[in-house]
Design an enzyme around this catalytic site. Structure first.
Site, PDB file in Angstrom:
ATOM      1  CE1 TYR A 138       2.666  -0.422  32.158  1.00 50.24           C
ATOM      2  CE2 TYR A 138       2.727  -0.446  34.553  1.00 50.24           C
ATOM      3  CZ  TYR A 138       2.284   0.117  33.373  1.00 50.24           C
ATOM      4  OH  TYR A 138       1.461   1.224  33.401  1.00 50.24           O
TER       5      TYR A 138
ATOM      6  CG  ASP B  25      10.496  -1.052  37.690  1.00 44.81           C
ATOM      7  OD1 ASP B  25      10.174  -0.828  38.871  1.00 44.81           O
ATOM      8  OD2 ASP B  25       9.690  -1.006  36.745  1.00 44.81           O
TER       9      ASP B  25
ATOM     10  CE  LYS C  81       3.305  -1.198  42.076  1.00 48.02           C
ATOM     11  NZ  LYS C  81       1.962  -0.878  41.627  1.00 48.02           N
TER      12      LYS C  81
END
Ligand code: HOZ
Length: 428
Positions: free
Chosen positions: A145, A240, A268
């Protein structure tokens, strides 16, 4: 024991005003049944619900809270920054400091640009890869994702997978016609894709340790093979590291596995709990971005001073002392305890972990890919999730999400978690 009266009232109200009652689908508990609780505050390794329950938290706001919640240094940095203004829309010194910190930790990053989320970071990295290589096709892996940009929302993990819509409605087929989706940990599939599309693939984007279909690791030599194939074809390798960056090591998964990607995406942890993202890589590629080059990318709030201040404080805390060895110790304690609890309860569990990320799958077969993850007994996971919640332990409300340990989790917290799991597993 979790009580829910206030949460239920708030959720009923939220449903009237917010689609599904939530501002991001994975919060809705649909993967496990029931309703979400509402949180009033969080401190260290615990969240406190509006009903007054204190839960040991392994969601960690989906990854950012590596120091636990409301770390004093981060709170102080945000407060201090706010006194000077919340947004300038013109360069500020904190952006430069953040860029230098990221570069110092991640040697593959020669230049870096800030965004407001991991979604934006990945979306921009893909555009940049296409602009730099002047090729259209990209390879992604099923179960990975990379946020909810159109071209990446194909066989995607996280909420998309949890709710059975890995290809989203509203994304025209023509938008994803250049996205090639392959199974993770299958070198031959990638080799075949390059052979079938010579000189046409702009890049491969992957979570080097996929954490949006639970958690599984790259098999020995897999990342090296991707590096070699992309290099030979003139395609870019894009990591990623929104989840793994600054978590699996200071230099992220690329440091842990010794691979140097061309581009990396972050989010994050680098925002210390404020909205943030970033993408960076080789300077010659990054210099294709506007205003230097023809690839356009922008953001009113990018490099926001509050987010920069929080992120800088979070990264500086990671440089102090023994954060990573502490995380590894706690993770080893949890892994050993969970495996023993499952064994004693006679429940087949694959407890995968990498650094301070983890996931337990209810299957007797090892999990190395999305296909393997799909063998997990999700009804059993849901029962386990609710059992743990009732015991005061908050895990991600989906089989297809990773758990996160923070430096605020104590040995006693892990011990309490393992004891709870041992009891709950006996009821499954
Ligand atoms: N990537 C996170 C979940 N795996 C984001 C959380 C969300 O989607 O709300």
């Amino acid at each position: 024991m979790v009580t829910r009266i206030q949460s239920e009232t708030l959720f009923a109200e939220a449903l009237l005003h917010i689609p599904g009652g939530v501002n991001s689908p994975v919060r809705a508990f649909r993967g496990v049944g029931g309703q979400p609780f509402f949180v009033n505050s969080a401190k260290g390794a615990r969240v406190t619900t509006v009903d007054g329950d204190e839960l040991i938290d392994y969601v960690g706001t989906w990854g950012p809270a590596i120091h636990g919640h409301a770390h004093p240094a981060i709170i102080a940095a945000v407060k201090a920054a706010a006194d000077f203004g919340t947004s300038f829309g013109i360069p500020n010194p904190l952006e430069v400091r953040m860029a230098k910190l990221i570069k110092a930790a991640v040697p593959s990053v020669g230049k870096v640009r800030m965004t407001n989320s991991g979604t934006e970071a990945c979306m921009s990295a893909i555009r940049l890869a296409r602009g730099f290589t002047q090729r259209d096709k990209i390879i992604k892996f099923d179960g990975c994702y990379h946020g909810h940009a159109d071209s990446l929302l194909v066989k995607a993990g996280s909420g998309a997978l949890t709710f059975g819509h890995p290809d989203s409605a509203g994304v025209p087929a023509s938008f994803t016609q250049h996205t090639i989706v392959l199974p993770f940990n299958d070198v031959d599939a990638v080799r075949a894709a390059f052979a079938a599309n010579p000189g046409q693939i702009a890049g491969i984007i992957l979570e080097p340790v996929p954490g949006n279909a639970g958690l599984y690791l790259p098999q020995l030599g897999y990342l090296e093979a991707l590096r070699e194939m992309t290099q030979n074809d003139g395609a870019l390798l894009i990591f990623d590291e929104v989840m793994t960056g600054f978590r699996l090591a200071r230099g992220g998964a690329q440091e842990r596995f010794g691979i140097r990607p061309d581009l990396s995406c972050f989010g994050k942890i680098i925002g210390g709990g404020l909205p943030v993202g970033a993408f960076g890589g080789r300077a010659e590629i990054m210099d294709c971005l506007a205003p230097l080059g023809p690839v356009y990318q922008a953001g009113t709030l990018s490099g926001n001073p509050l987010a920069m201040a929080a992120g800088i404080a979070a990264l500086e805390e990671l440089e102090k002392g023994d954060a990573y060895s502490k995380l590894e110790e706690r993770a080893a304690q949890l892994r050993a305890g969970m495996r023993e609890a499952a064994l004693l309860a006679g429940v087949a569990v694959q407890f995968n972990s990498c650094g301070s990320m983890f996931c337990g799958y209810f299957t007797d077969k090892p999990v190395h890919s999305l296909a393997d993850a799909m063998h997990s007994d999700r009804a059993r996971f849901a029962k386990y999730f609710h059992g743990m919640l009732a015991a005061g332990i908050y895990l991600a409300p989906s089989q297809f999400e990773a758990g996160f340990i923070s430096t605020a989790h104590t040995e006693a917290d892990i011990d309490a978690t393992v004891r709870a799991a041992a009891k709950v597993m006996k009821t499954l």
